[in-house]
Design a protein around this motif. Structure first.
Motif, mmCIF file in Angstrom:
data_model
loop_
_atom_site.group_PDB
_atom_site.id
_atom_site.type_symbol
_atom_site.label_atom_id
_atom_site.label_comp_id
_atom_site.label_asym_id
_atom_site.label_seq_id
_atom_site.Cartn_x
_atom_site.Cartn_y
_atom_site.Cartn_z
ATOM 1 N N ASN A 438 0.718 -1.309 0.118
ATOM 2 C CA ASN A 438 -0.019 -0.081 -0.024
ATOM 3 C C ASN A 438 0.882 1.168 0.197
ATOM 4 O O ASN A 438 0.351 2.389 -0.258
ATOM 5 C CB ASN A 438 -0.737 -0.060 1.237
ATOM 6 C CG ASN A 438 -1.799 -1.121 1.340
ATOM 7 O OD1 ASN A 438 -2.384 -1.386 0.120
ATOM 8 N ND2 ASN A 438 -1.988 -1.940 2.324
ATOM 9 N N TYR A 439 2.095 1.095 0.233
ATOM 10 C CA TYR A 439 3.112 2.418 0.480
ATOM 11 C C TYR A 439 4.280 2.174 -0.534
ATOM 12 O O TYR A 439 5.183 3.034 -0.424
ATOM 13 C CB TYR A 439 3.529 2.364 1.827
ATOM 14 C CG TYR A 439 2.348 2.566 2.735
ATOM 15 C CD1 TYR A 439 1.475 3.705 3.107
ATOM 16 C CD2 TYR A 439 2.064 1.427 3.416
ATOM 17 C CE1 TYR A 439 0.804 3.631 4.103
ATOM 18 C CE2 TYR A 439 0.926 1.447 4.447
ATOM 19 C CZ TYR A 439 0.333 2.780 4.457
ATOM 20 O OH TYR A 439 -0.704 2.399 5.633
ATOM 21 N N ALA A 440 4.086 1.427 -1.357
ATOM 22 C CA ALA A 440 5.212 0.966 -1.994
ATOM 23 C C ALA A 440 5.580 1.951 -3.415
ATOM 24 O O ALA A 440 4.753 2.569 -3.932
ATOM 25 C CB ALA A 440 5.114 -0.461 -2.919
ATOM 26 N N VAL A 441 6.746 2.416 -3.429
ATOM 27 C CA VAL A 441 7.280 3.381 -4.253
ATOM 28 C C VAL A 441 7.895 2.791 -5.609
ATOM 29 O O VAL A 441 8.961 2.108 -5.350
ATOM 30 C CB VAL A 441 8.301 4.148 -3.740
ATOM 31 C CG1 VAL A 441 8.911 5.491 -4.606
ATOM 32 C CG2 VAL A 441 7.537 5.255 -2.637
ATOM 33 N N LEU A 442 7.583 2.799 -6.747
ATOM 34 C CA LEU A 442 8.090 2.121 -7.974
ATOM 35 C C LEU A 442 8.994 2.970 -8.458
ATOM 36 O O LEU A 442 9.247 4.090 -8.216
ATOM 37 C CB LEU A 442 6.865 1.907 -9.090
ATOM 38 C CG LEU A 442 5.850 0.993 -8.638
ATOM 39 C CD1 LEU A 442 4.654 0.758 -9.458
ATOM 40 C CD2 LEU A 442 6.198 -0.533 -7.807
ATOM 41 N N ASN A 443 9.835 2.308 -9.436
ATOM 42 C CA ASN A 443 10.842 3.075 -10.202
ATOM 43 C C ASN A 443 10.231 3.505 -11.474
ATOM 44 O O ASN A 443 9.946 2.346 -12.156
ATOM 45 C CB ASN A 443 12.192 2.019 -10.395
ATOM 46 C CG ASN A 443 13.214 2.646 -11.211
ATOM 47 O OD1 ASN A 443 13.026 3.596 -11.714
ATOM 48 N ND2 ASN A 443 14.099 1.738 -11.832
ATOM 49 N N PRO A 444 10.143 4.677 -12.056
ATOM 50 C CA PRO A 444 9.367 5.201 -13.185
ATOM 51 C C PRO A 444 10.100 4.588 -14.402
ATOM 52 O O PRO A 444 9.647 4.659 -15.423
ATOM 53 C CB PRO A 444 9.117 6.284 -12.922
ATOM 54 C CG PRO A 444 10.048 6.902 -12.012
ATOM 55 C CD PRO A 444 10.189 5.760 -11.061
ATOM 56 N N ALA A 445 11.414 4.515 -14.064
ATOM 57 C CA ALA A 445 12.185 4.197 -15.312
ATOM 58 C C ALA A 445 12.864 2.705 -15.457
ATOM 59 O O ALA A 445 13.368 2.186 -16.443
ATOM 60 C CB ALA A 445 13.675 5.041 -15.138
ATOM 61 N N TYR A 446 12.027 1.802 -14.568
ATOM 62 C CA TYR A 446 12.688 0.437 -14.425
ATOM 63 C C TYR A 446 12.340 -0.352 -15.960
ATOM 64 O O TYR A 446 13.448 -1.287 -16.540
ATOM 65 C CB TYR A 446 11.908 -0.353 -13.408
ATOM 66 C CG TYR A 446 12.031 -1.758 -13.434
ATOM 67 C CD1 TYR A 446 13.407 -2.047 -12.720
ATOM 68 C CD2 TYR A 446 11.537 -2.644 -13.948
ATOM 69 C CE1 TYR A 446 13.890 -3.196 -12.508
ATOM 70 C CE2 TYR A 446 12.034 -4.268 -13.936
ATOM 71 C CZ TYR A 446 13.203 -4.356 -13.144
ATOM 72 O OH TYR A 446 13.762 -5.844 -12.963
ATOM 73 N N SER A 447 11.244 0.205 -16.619
ATOM 74 C CA SER A 447 10.962 -0.997 -18.227
ATOM 75 C C SER A 447 11.545 0.204 -19.207
ATOM 76 O O SER A 447 11.400 0.002 -20.441
ATOM 77 C CB SER A 447 9.748 -1.178 -18.265
ATOM 78 O OG SER A 447 8.782 -0.065 -18.343
ATOM 79 N N LEU A 448 12.099 1.467 -18.835
ATOM 80 C CA LEU A 448 12.554 1.977 -20.106
ATOM 81 C C LEU A 448 13.866 1.961 -20.490
ATOM 82 O O LEU A 448 14.829 1.435 -19.949
ATOM 83 C CB LEU A 448 12.452 3.777 -19.661
ATOM 84 C CG LEU A 448 11.101 4.179 -19.029
ATOM 85 C CD1 LEU A 448 11.311 5.875 -18.451
ATOM 86 C CD2 LEU A 448 10.068 4.210 -19.981
ATOM 87 N N GLU A 449 14.055 2.471 -21.592
ATOM 88 C CA GLU A 449 15.414 2.159 -22.387
ATOM 89 C C GLU A 449 16.332 3.493 -22.331
ATOM 90 O O GLU A 449 15.656 4.631 -23.015
ATOM 91 C CB GLU A 449 15.185 1.442 -23.809
ATOM 92 C CG GLU A 449 14.998 0.058 -23.711
ATOM 93 C CD GLU A 449 16.302 -0.714 -23.234
ATOM 94 O OE1 GLU A 449 17.201 -0.783 -23.825
ATOM 95 O OE2 GLU A 449 16.056 -1.252 -21.827
ATOM 96 N N SER A 450 17.741 3.334 -22.222
ATOM 97 C CA SER A 450 18.470 4.362 -22.319
ATOM 98 C C SER A 450 19.780 3.592 -22.762
ATOM 99 O O SER A 450 20.228 2.762 -22.103
ATOM 100 C CB SER A 450 18.908 5.116 -20.896
ATOM 101 O OG SER A 450 20.101 5.855 -21.201
ATOM 102 N N GLU A 451 20.299 3.910 -24.094
ATOM 103 C CA GLU A 451 21.144 3.422 -24.675
ATOM 104 C C GLU A 451 22.700 3.572 -23.975
ATOM 105 O O GLU A 451 23.547 2.549 -23.659
ATOM 106 C CB GLU A 451 21.695 3.917 -26.157
ATOM 107 C CG GLU A 451 22.472 3.132 -26.902
ATOM 108 C CD GLU A 451 22.598 1.481 -26.961
ATOM 109 O OE1 GLU A 451 23.309 0.923 -26.767
ATOM 110 O OE2 GLU A 451 21.161 1.198 -26.868
#
Length: 509
Positions: A438-451
């Motif tokens: 209920n209080y979890a903070v996700l990583n918004p870049a986890y599935s994003l790509e950066s070369e």
């Protein structure tokens, strides 16, 4: 061990296995025997499967449980174990030399070498096949997306609870010193002081510290404490799509200051920066410290390890600590957005689609209730008993630790099964872990790509990791840490930020 006697399929794999652990063995493709004989492939036939896996215990398991798993899955499994402490180096070396196995456990999905290897086509794409297997088909779309690299799923995700961390504290020491369970970082600091200075074990010696920690800024104390100070989970994204790395936020600096105070005042083991997880847990079990920050479910293991050493140990689990005392500020980082890594299948070892399907069938079988029970509790009547409510109780802890515990980190899914633990601490940890969601903070870049991250991210992160440790240890002041951040930015960090912002914008559009 019988596994050592088995012939490895490839010289490279055998050499790798020898350097990793002499007690383990490698080799044996999913259909190597059939391929040699020219017989057609049969998905239901017995398969030889090699597995390059991570070992989280001091020594690999004996064959007792392995034999049972082989019977249940109709396989001959040949493990090559990599110690957890050296997993990054060993996995990178294995990927570079193509010294792999039919199944490779990849837990470091943010490692640039791992991401590049996945994207390069070294491993099979598996999503088109998952729905053909009843257990694999249950993997949610959200989980599949979170575990994908550039939109492609290169392995079966390890399905973990979303946010598993918190604080484990010696309740008997709290009671002896007349202290309440802490719910703020300031109260936790006071407990650490008292556990260090006020002789909580009553032996008249100056031989305890508050915290015991290990050389790990993620799964040790640092990242959980950083949640309590409001630090984002690796990346923070603003309403207008601007990305900020966690180490450029005030919460991160506050966490460094907190741990620096612990270190300077002696409230934490002074060798934490070079301490392995197994040594950390042993120190806690031996009564040398009273605060353990990490996975809440470790509490059960800590208490079991203390038997015969600290028989009076009582523990309390805490998951609601904040730096402000306000419920609205509760937060806990979500480890990899609930993804524990991938079970991936190299094309160099799993030669064709038929072999892939046989290996996927094996992973599907690992998700069966009875195999989960084997890898979690062992053999009923030997390692545990179960009541009519499907609650399991470990009856031989020493044997369980030797024969069963090493397999627990290899389970493709760690919760949601009918059989469950009867141990009160495990019940409490399960409850708090569910509450954490209920209080979890996700990583918004986890599935994003950066070369740039894929090619330089791991090396760049070392700059920040080293600077963080040096700051905590008093070897670097704030100006020195800021200089390290500037070096990170100029060496590729600014490019990573820009690429993540672009990728985030594309996803949102």
């Amino acid at each position: 061990m019988k596994k050592v006697a088995r012939k490895a399929r490839k010289t490279g794999a055998l050499l790798l296995c020898t350097t990793i652990l002499l007690l383990s063995a490698c080799g044996g493709g999913a259909s190597s025997n059939q391929a040699a004989s020219g017989e057609p492939y049969d998905e239901n036939s017995k398969a030889n499967i090699s597995w390059l896996n991570i070992l989280h215990t001091a020594s690999p398991p004996t064959d007792t449980i392995l034999n049972k798993i082989e019977e249940k899955t109709n396989t001959d499994i040949q493990f090559s174990w990599i110690p957890d402490a050296s997993k990054e180096e060993r996995i990178n070396t294995s990927l570079a030399s193509d010294s792999l196995a039919d199944i490779v456990t990849l837990t470091l999905l943010d490692n640039s070498s791992v991401r590049n290897s996945l994207k390069s086509g070294l491993f099979w794409e598996v999503e088109p096949y998952l729905n053909d297997y009843p257990n694999l088909a249950k993997i949610s779309e959200d989980t599949r997306r979170s575990a994908s690299i550039g939109g492609t799923l290169y392995g079966v995700p390890f399905q973990k609870d979303l946010a598993r961390n918190g604080v484990t504290i010696r309740k008997d020491w709290l009671d002896k010193l007349g202290l309440e369970t802490p719910h703020t970082t300031a109260e936790l600091m006071e407990v650490a002081r008292a556990f260090t200075e006020d002789d909580p074990d009553g032996n008249g010696k100056d031989d305890t510290t508050g915290f015991v920690d290990r050389s790990d800024l993620i799964y040790g104390a640092f990242k959980t404490l950083s949640s309590y100070f409001g630090t984002p989970n690796i990346w923070e994204v603003s309403a207008d799509g601007k990305m900020t790395p966690e180490f450029m936020t005030q919460g991160y600096v506050d966490t460094m200051d907190y741990m620096k105070e612990l270190y300077q005042k002696g409230y934490i083991n002074q060798d934490f920066a070079v301490t392995a997880k197994t040594d950390q847990q042993q120190k806690f079990a031996q009564g040398r410290a009273g605060i353990y920050v990490g996975a809440i479910f470790d509490s059960k293991n800590l208490l079991n390890m203390a038997k015969g050493i600290q028989d009076d140990m009582e523990l309390v689990l805490v998951n609601d600590i904040t730096s402000t005392g306000n419920e609205a500020d509760r937060a806990i980082w979500a480890a990899n957005n609930g993804i524990g890594g991938l079970l991936s299948f190299p094309r160099s070892e799993v030669k064709d689609e038929a072999e892939l399907k046989r290996v996927l069938k094996f992973v599907n079988d690992l998700l069966d209730e009875d195999v989960y029970a084997l890898m979690t509790y062992g053999i009923e009547g030997t390692h545990y008993t179960v009541d009519d409510q499907d609650a399991a109780t470990i009856t031989n802890t020493d044997l369980w630790q030797q024969e069963v515990q090493p397999f627990s980190a290899s389970r493709p899914k760690e919760s949601g099964f009918k059989i469950h633990d009867a141990d009160p601490l495990k019940k409490e940890s399960d409850k708090l872990i569910a509450d954490n969601a209920n209080y979890a903070v996700l990583n918004p870049a986890y599935s994003l790509e950066s070369e740039t991250y894929n090619t330089q991210g791991s090396e760049l992160q070392k700059t920040i990791t080293d600077a963080t440790y040096k700051y905590i240890l008093g070897e670097l002041d704030r100006a020195g840490f800021d200089a390290a951040v500037e070096s990170w930015k100029k060496s590729g960090g600014d490019a990573i930020i820009a690429e993540y912002e672009s990728a985030y914008k594309e996803v949102q559009s």
